[in-house]
Motif scaffolding. Structure first.
Motif, PDB file in Angstrom:
ATOM      1  N   SER A   1       0.341  -1.223  -0.286  1.00 47.60           N
ATOM      2  CA  SER A   1       0.423   0.228  -0.175  1.00 47.60           C
ATOM      3  C   SER A   1       1.001   1.059   0.501  1.00 47.60           C
ATOM      4  O   SER A   1       1.880   1.257   0.350  1.00 47.60           O
ATOM      5  CB  SER A   1      -0.647   0.140   1.589  1.00 47.60           C
TER       6      SER A   1
ATOM      7  N   THR B   1       1.727  -0.165  -6.743  1.00 49.66           N
ATOM      8  CA  THR B   1       1.387  -0.682  -5.718  1.00 49.66           C
ATOM      9  C   THR B   1      -0.449  -0.225  -5.188  1.00 49.66           C
ATOM     10  O   THR B   1      -0.493   0.841  -5.645  1.00 49.66           O
ATOM     11  CB  THR B   1       2.061   0.129  -4.555  1.00 49.66           C
ATOM     12  N   SER B   2      -0.968  -0.398  -4.627  1.00 48.03           N
ATOM     13  CA  SER B   2      -2.491  -0.134  -4.419  1.00 48.03           C
ATOM     14  C   SER B   2      -1.977   1.430  -3.806  1.00 48.03           C
ATOM     15  O   SER B   2      -1.393   1.289  -2.543  1.00 48.03           O
ATOM     16  CB  SER B   2      -2.753  -0.940  -3.432  1.00 48.03           C
ATOM     17  N   ARG B   3      -3.358   2.804  -3.927  1.00 52.10           N
ATOM     18  CA  ARG B   3      -3.122   3.731  -3.624  1.00 52.10           C
ATOM     19  C   ARG B   3      -3.651   3.836  -1.970  1.00 52.10           C
ATOM     20  O   ARG B   3      -2.684   4.097  -1.098  1.00 52.10           O
ATOM     21  CB  ARG B   3      -4.084   3.937  -4.283  1.00 52.10           C
TER      22      ARG B   3
ATOM     23  N   TRP C   1      -2.413  -4.325  -1.056  1.00 50.51           N
ATOM     24  CA  TRP C   1      -2.754  -5.713  -2.055  1.00 50.51           C
ATOM     25  C   TRP C   1      -1.361  -5.974  -2.362  1.00 50.51           C
ATOM     26  O   TRP C   1      -0.446  -5.027  -2.648  1.00 50.51           O
ATOM     27  CB  TRP C   1      -3.740  -5.307  -2.866  1.00 50.51           C
TER      28      TRP C   1
END
Length: 342
Positions: free
Chosen positions: A252, A319-321, A325
């Protein structure tokens, strides 16, 4: 910060040491708290129905008065960051006030386990966040870069008078709005304690009470781990000009913000555990926090990261905001390489 926006007291305190600065902040908050309690005790707040919402209204009055005092102190020391600890102060104190009003004085038969777990949620988060602020606090001469940016870019650079910054920028945008958001986020705490089981038809102690506490405490743990990982990274020899992509930050881009949002969701679950059918609306505070992070805090931090670290653009792609994930595949790259700061 420039003479055009300086305050005499602020200039006098510009060289105050860390210990003296802690004492100044403690004094400011002691006065703010006393003023808030005094005004809330004296003023007659409007009642609805049988007056069951009076404690919530009194908390709002005390919250607003305390915010004004902290703001005035910020003007005196020429630093809006006097407000920084406030984010973690209101919720645990409001919890104690609501317990006193709803459980002790009104003698509502709220399950003791519910009261205890709710207190654990509020106090664990608050202590963690306050200690995190204290560890990074250097003195009253330091101001958050976001406040400095707002002051310089939106007011000083445009020739606006300093009074306009202190009213619209410092008070309204940087203090009043967060105060309202934290107040709304804490509303579920009041309602979770406002109904007894036998007297008012609240749900008995149930698994959702435990889940709510686990979510809130787990959120604080996520924030702690994320902040510690980032703190160690910044102190490492590899930090200059590089992007943090290890630990929680590998999954994240903002795990600390994810933890913050989950804490407020946990408080909402506490209210639902007491009476889901009646207290569904208390999720407004959680939603407000979510919107704040998505449309204000995260965009501001990502703009700064891109300005300081151009390679952060790749991190955005891979990368997930917010929600942790698995990493994504960057455009034009056949695989996502293992990120390492070593």
């Amino acid at each position: 910060m420039g003479s055009g926006y300086d305050a005499p007291v602020g200039r006098c305190l510009s060289n105050a040491g860390r210990t003296a600065s802690f004492a100044i902040i403690l004094g400011i908050y002691a006065v703010a708290g006393a003023a808030g309690v005094a005004v809330a005790s004296i003023i007659k707040v409007p009642t609805l129905g049988e007056g069951d919402l009076v404690p919530l209204a009194k908390a709002a009055v005390a919250d607003l008065v305390a915010t004004v005092v902290v703001w005035l102190a910020g003007i005196a020391v020429n630093n809006t960051s006097t407000y920084d600890p406030y984010w973690s102060v209101y919720t645990p104190l409001a919890y104690c006030f609501f317990v006193l009003e709803e459980v002790n004085l009104k003698e509502r038969d709220v399950p003791l386990a519910r009261v205890i777990l709710l207190g654990v949620s509020c106090w664990v988060w608050a202590i963690r966040l306050t200690l995190n602020w204290a560890r990074d606090f250097t003195g009253v001469n330091h101001e958050d870069f976001r406040y400095v940016s707002l002051r310089n870019e939106s007011f000083r650079a445009k020739g606006h008078p300093k009074a306009l910054y202190w009213i619209l920028g410092s008070f309204c945008a940087l203090m009043l709005v967060p105060t309202i958001l934290v107040y709304l986020g804490t509303v579920p705490v009041f309602f979770a304690l406002s109904k007894g089981v036998e007297d008012d038809g609240a749900s008995p102690f149930n698994p959702l009470d435990i889940i709510a506490c686990c979510v809130s405490v787990g959120a604080a743990l996520i924030q702690f781990v994320a902040d510690e990982q980032m703190r160690r990274f910044r102190k490492s020899e590899h930090a200059a000009g590089t992007v943090m992509e290890t630990g929680l930050w590998r999954y994240s881009r903002h795990p600390n913000y994810f933890g913050e949002i989950m804490f407020w969701f946990g408080l909402y679950l506490h209210a639902l555990a007491a009476d889901a059918a009646s207290f569904w609306f208390t999720g407004a505070g959680f939603l407000a926090m979510l919107l704040l992070m998505l449309f204000a805090s995260i965009p501001m931090m990502e703009k700064r990261s891109l300005q300081r670290r151009p390679e952060y653009a790749r991190t955005i792609e891979t990368t997930s905001r917010l929600v942790p994930w698995f990493r994504f595949r960057a455009r034009g790259v056949t695989r996502v390489e293992s990120a390492s700061t070593e």
